[in-house]
Design a protein around this motif. Structure first.
Motif, mmCIF file in Angstrom:
data_model
loop_
_atom_site.group_PDB
_atom_site.id
_atom_site.type_symbol
_atom_site.label_atom_id
_atom_site.label_comp_id
_atom_site.label_asym_id
_atom_site.label_seq_id
_atom_site.Cartn_x
_atom_site.Cartn_y
_atom_site.Cartn_z
ATOM 1 N N MET A 128 0.831 -1.207 0.000
ATOM 2 C CA MET A 128 0.000 0.000 0.000
ATOM 3 C C MET A 128 0.864 1.254 0.000
ATOM 4 O O MET A 128 0.540 2.243 -0.663
ATOM 5 N N LEU A 129 1.959 1.229 0.726
ATOM 6 C CA LEU A 129 2.876 2.361 0.765
ATOM 7 C C LEU A 129 3.457 2.631 -0.623
ATOM 8 O O LEU A 129 3.543 3.780 -1.052
ATOM 9 N N ASN A 130 3.824 1.583 -1.334
ATOM 10 C CA ASN A 130 4.363 1.756 -2.685
ATOM 11 C C ASN A 130 3.331 2.364 -3.630
ATOM 12 O O ASN A 130 3.667 3.240 -4.431
ATOM 13 N N ILE A 131 2.098 1.922 -3.534
ATOM 14 C CA ILE A 131 1.039 2.493 -4.367
ATOM 15 C C ILE A 131 0.875 3.978 -4.041
ATOM 16 O O ILE A 131 0.820 4.829 -4.932
ATOM 17 N N THR A 132 0.816 4.298 -2.772
ATOM 18 C CA THR A 132 0.628 5.679 -2.330
ATOM 19 C C THR A 132 1.809 6.555 -2.733
ATOM 20 O O THR A 132 1.635 7.650 -3.269
ATOM 21 N N ARG A 133 2.989 6.065 -2.493
ATOM 22 C CA ARG A 133 4.204 6.816 -2.819
ATOM 23 C C ARG A 133 4.317 7.037 -4.325
ATOM 24 O O ARG A 133 4.623 8.137 -4.782
ATOM 25 N N ASN A 134 4.069 5.997 -5.109
ATOM 26 C CA ASN A 134 4.124 6.132 -6.570
ATOM 27 C C ASN A 134 3.079 7.105 -7.080
ATOM 28 O O ASN A 134 3.316 7.864 -8.022
ATOM 29 N N ASN A 135 1.922 7.107 -6.454
ATOM 30 C CA ASN A 135 0.863 8.044 -6.805
ATOM 31 C C ASN A 135 1.336 9.489 -6.583
ATOM 32 O O ASN A 135 1.128 10.361 -7.430
ATOM 33 N N ALA A 136 1.995 9.726 -5.464
ATOM 34 C CA ALA A 136 2.510 11.066 -5.155
ATOM 35 C C ALA A 136 3.638 11.459 -6.111
ATOM 36 O O ALA A 136 3.695 12.602 -6.581
ATOM 37 N N ILE A 137 4.516 10.524 -6.413
ATOM 38 C CA ILE A 137 5.612 10.802 -7.352
ATOM 39 C C ILE A 137 5.052 11.127 -8.731
ATOM 40 O O ILE A 137 5.515 12.065 -9.390
ATOM 41 N N ASP A 138 4.059 10.360 -9.174
ATOM 42 C CA ASP A 138 3.422 10.643 -10.469
ATOM 43 C C ASP A 138 2.841 12.048 -10.488
ATOM 44 O O ASP A 138 2.960 12.767 -11.473
ATOM 45 N N TYR A 139 2.221 12.431 -9.384
ATOM 46 C CA TYR A 139 1.666 13.786 -9.305
ATOM 47 C C TYR A 139 2.772 14.840 -9.395
ATOM 48 O O TYR A 139 2.653 15.818 -10.127
ATOM 49 N N LEU A 140 3.840 14.638 -8.632
ATOM 50 C CA LEU A 140 4.928 15.619 -8.616
ATOM 51 C C LEU A 140 5.575 15.780 -9.994
ATOM 52 O O LEU A 140 6.056 16.850 -10.337
ATOM 53 N N ARG A 141 5.573 14.725 -10.780
ATOM 54 C CA ARG A 141 6.149 14.773 -12.125
ATOM 55 C C ARG A 141 5.160 15.252 -13.178
ATOM 56 O O ARG A 141 5.542 15.500 -14.311
#
Length: 103
Positions: free
Chosen positions: A79-92
């Protein structure tokens, strides 16, 4: 706490999640949303945006429940990886760049 929710435990959460048991999603939210929100807040530093991203993350978790495999990672790590990747995608994303320009 209703009867259905009491049947969800950390031992059977994988099975219940893959069965699309809505009580499993509620269990995950109740037990993990605070920690995931904290990670998002450190990354994004905008409480309102973090709430939106947390909701998006739980939608992805729900939609991808069948992909969770406890032999590969713990539930929290997944779940952390999904959440973190979601945030990284947003930042990019272009959306983030537009938001920064508007500020």
């Amino acid at each position: 706490m209703d009867e259905t929710r009491q049947l969800i435990t950390s031992e059977n959460i994988e099975e219940k999640l893959q069965e699309r048991d809505e009580a499993a999603l509620a269990f995950l939210y109740d037990n993990y949303s605070g920690a995931l929100y904290g990670v998002l807040l450190k990354m994004l530093r905008d409480p309102e945006l973090c709430q939106d991203m947390l909701q998006e993350s739980f939608v992805k978790i729900w939609k991808n429940a069948e992909k969770f495999n406890s032999a590969k990672a713990s539930l929290y790590t997944w779940m952390l990886n999904i959440t973190r990747n979601n945030a990284i995608d947003y930042l990019r994303s272009k959306r983030n760049k537009n938001d920064l320009q508007n500020r």
